[in-house]
Design an enzyme around this catalytic site. Structure first.
Site, PDB file in Angstrom:
ATOM      1  N   LEU A 194       0.833  -1.210   0.000  1.00 15.22           N
ATOM      2  CA  LEU A 194       0.000   0.000   0.000  1.00 15.22           C
ATOM      3  C   LEU A 194       0.870   1.263   0.000  1.00 15.22           C
ATOM      4  O   LEU A 194       0.404   2.325  -0.391  1.00 15.22           O
ATOM      5  CB  LEU A 194      -0.948  -0.006   1.203  1.00 15.22           C
ATOM      6  CG  LEU A 194      -2.027  -1.107   1.172  1.00 15.22           C
ATOM      7  CD1 LEU A 194      -2.813  -1.120   2.477  1.00 15.22           C
ATOM      8  CD2 LEU A 194      -2.964  -0.914  -0.018  1.00 15.22           C
ATOM      9  N   HIS A 224       6.577  -9.623   5.161  1.00 17.70           N
ATOM     10  CA  HIS A 224       6.503  -8.284   4.550  1.00 17.70           C
ATOM     11  C   HIS A 224       6.206  -7.225   5.631  1.00 17.70           C
ATOM     12  O   HIS A 224       6.858  -6.173   5.669  1.00 17.70           O
ATOM     13  CB  HIS A 224       5.410  -8.324   3.469  1.00 17.70           C
ATOM     14  CG  HIS A 224       5.083  -7.030   2.814  1.00 17.70           C
ATOM     15  ND1 HIS A 224       5.264  -6.811   1.457  1.00 17.70           N
ATOM     16  CD2 HIS A 224       4.527  -5.881   3.287  1.00 17.70           C
ATOM     17  CE1 HIS A 224       4.860  -5.598   1.151  1.00 17.70           C
ATOM     18  NE2 HIS A 224       4.397  -5.006   2.235  1.00 17.70           N
TER      19      HIS A 224
HETATM   20  O1  GNR Z   1      -2.187  -5.582   0.429  1.00 19.01           O
HETATM   21  C1  GNR Z   1      -1.079  -6.099   0.337  1.00 19.01           C
HETATM   22  N1  GNR Z   1      -0.919  -7.176  -0.489  1.00 19.01           N
HETATM   23  C2  GNR Z   1       0.217  -7.941  -0.523  1.00 19.01           C
HETATM   24  C3  GNR Z   1       0.345  -8.839  -1.554  1.00 19.01           C
HETATM   25  C4  GNR Z   1       1.438  -9.660  -1.642  1.00 19.01           C
HETATM   26  C5  GNR Z   1       2.417  -9.581  -0.682  1.00 19.01           C
HETATM   27  C6  GNR Z   1       2.315  -8.681   0.367  1.00 19.01           C
HETATM   28  C7  GNR Z   1       1.214  -7.863   0.453  1.00 19.01           C
HETATM   29  S1  GNR Z   1       1.065  -6.768   1.777  1.00 19.01           S
HETATM   30  C8  GNR Z   1       0.058  -5.532   1.069  1.00 19.01           C
HETATM   31  C9  GNR Z   1      -0.361  -4.518   2.102  1.00 19.01           C
HETATM   32  C10 GNR Z   1       0.865  -3.817   2.647  1.00 19.01           C
HETATM   33  O2  GNR Z   1       1.473  -2.976   2.054  1.00 19.01           O
HETATM   34  N2  GNR Z   1       1.300  -4.226   3.797  1.00 19.01           N
HETATM   35  O3  GNR Z   1       2.419  -3.691   4.313  1.00 19.01           O
HETATM   36 NI    NI Z   2       3.635  -3.086   2.650  1.00 21.01          NI
END
Ligand code: GNR
Ligand code: NI
Length: 171
Positions: A93, A134
């Site tokens: 995001l 992540h």
């Molecule tokens: O919404 C998100 N989708 C996503 C898709 C694949 C791997 C990681 C993510 S996390 C992300 C939302 C985000 O930015 N979280 O920090």
């Molecule tokens: Ni992220």
């Protein structure tokens, strides 16, 4: 509840290392609720406090199909990583409309406190394993584009700076 503003790469505040939460009190529960509202409003599968400029170890996730299984992790720590890795397409995001492949541990176990302050352990695989790694990177000030080549990262930086400039001009 409130929708919070999400920092956009290359904002230097995304590289802040979050501090542990000392006590799961009303302020932290409010932060958790605002993170969940902001994540759902933006159709995200996860959100770390770092992304809303709060530098404490709090993240939320929901990788369920129905988007009805919120998961809250306060002071998360990885207790086990699988020896095998998996590559998956990631987005963020804070890096809108950019998607690229990242290699991470295929499975991880994570110990954390829930919204109620009680400890629990998550055994994650698939999208949930990708997501929790992540989000925990965000808490360490790391954005997924840092796994890509310097060339790709520079192109992403330029593109997002231009997008932000265009949006400000069009307001
Ligand atoms: O919404 C998100 N989708 C996503 C898709 C694949 C791997 C990681 C993510 S996390 C992300 C939302 C985000 O930015 N979280 O920090
Ligand atoms: Ni992220």
């Amino acid at each position: 509840m409130a929708r919070l503003n999400i920092l956009r790469y290359p904002d230097p505040r995304l590289h802040t290392v979050a501090r542990p939460v000392a006590a799961v009190d009303g302020r932290i529960r409010q932060l958790v609720d605002d993170l969940l509202e902001t994540m759902y409003a933006n159709d995200g599968v996860g959100l770390a406090a770092t992304q809303v400029d709060v530098h404490e170890r709090v993240l939320v996730m929901d990788t369920s199909e129905q988007r009805d299984q919120p998961l809250v992790m306060i002071n998360p720590e990885i207790t086990w990583r699988s020896d095998d890795f998996a590559v998956a397409e990631e987005g963020c995001l804070s890096v809108p409309q950019i998607y690229d492949r990242v290699e991470r541990h295929a499975r991880v176990k994570v110990q954390a406190l829930g919204r109620d302050g009680q400890p629990f352990e998550l055994d994650a695989e698939g999208l949930q394993a990708v997501c929790v790694q992540h989000e925990m990177d965000h808490l360490q000030g790391k954005v997924f584009v840092e796994y890509l080549s310097a060339l790709k990262r520079d192109r992403i930086r330029t593109k997002l700076l231009k997008k932000t400039r265009d949006e400000l001009r069009d307001r």
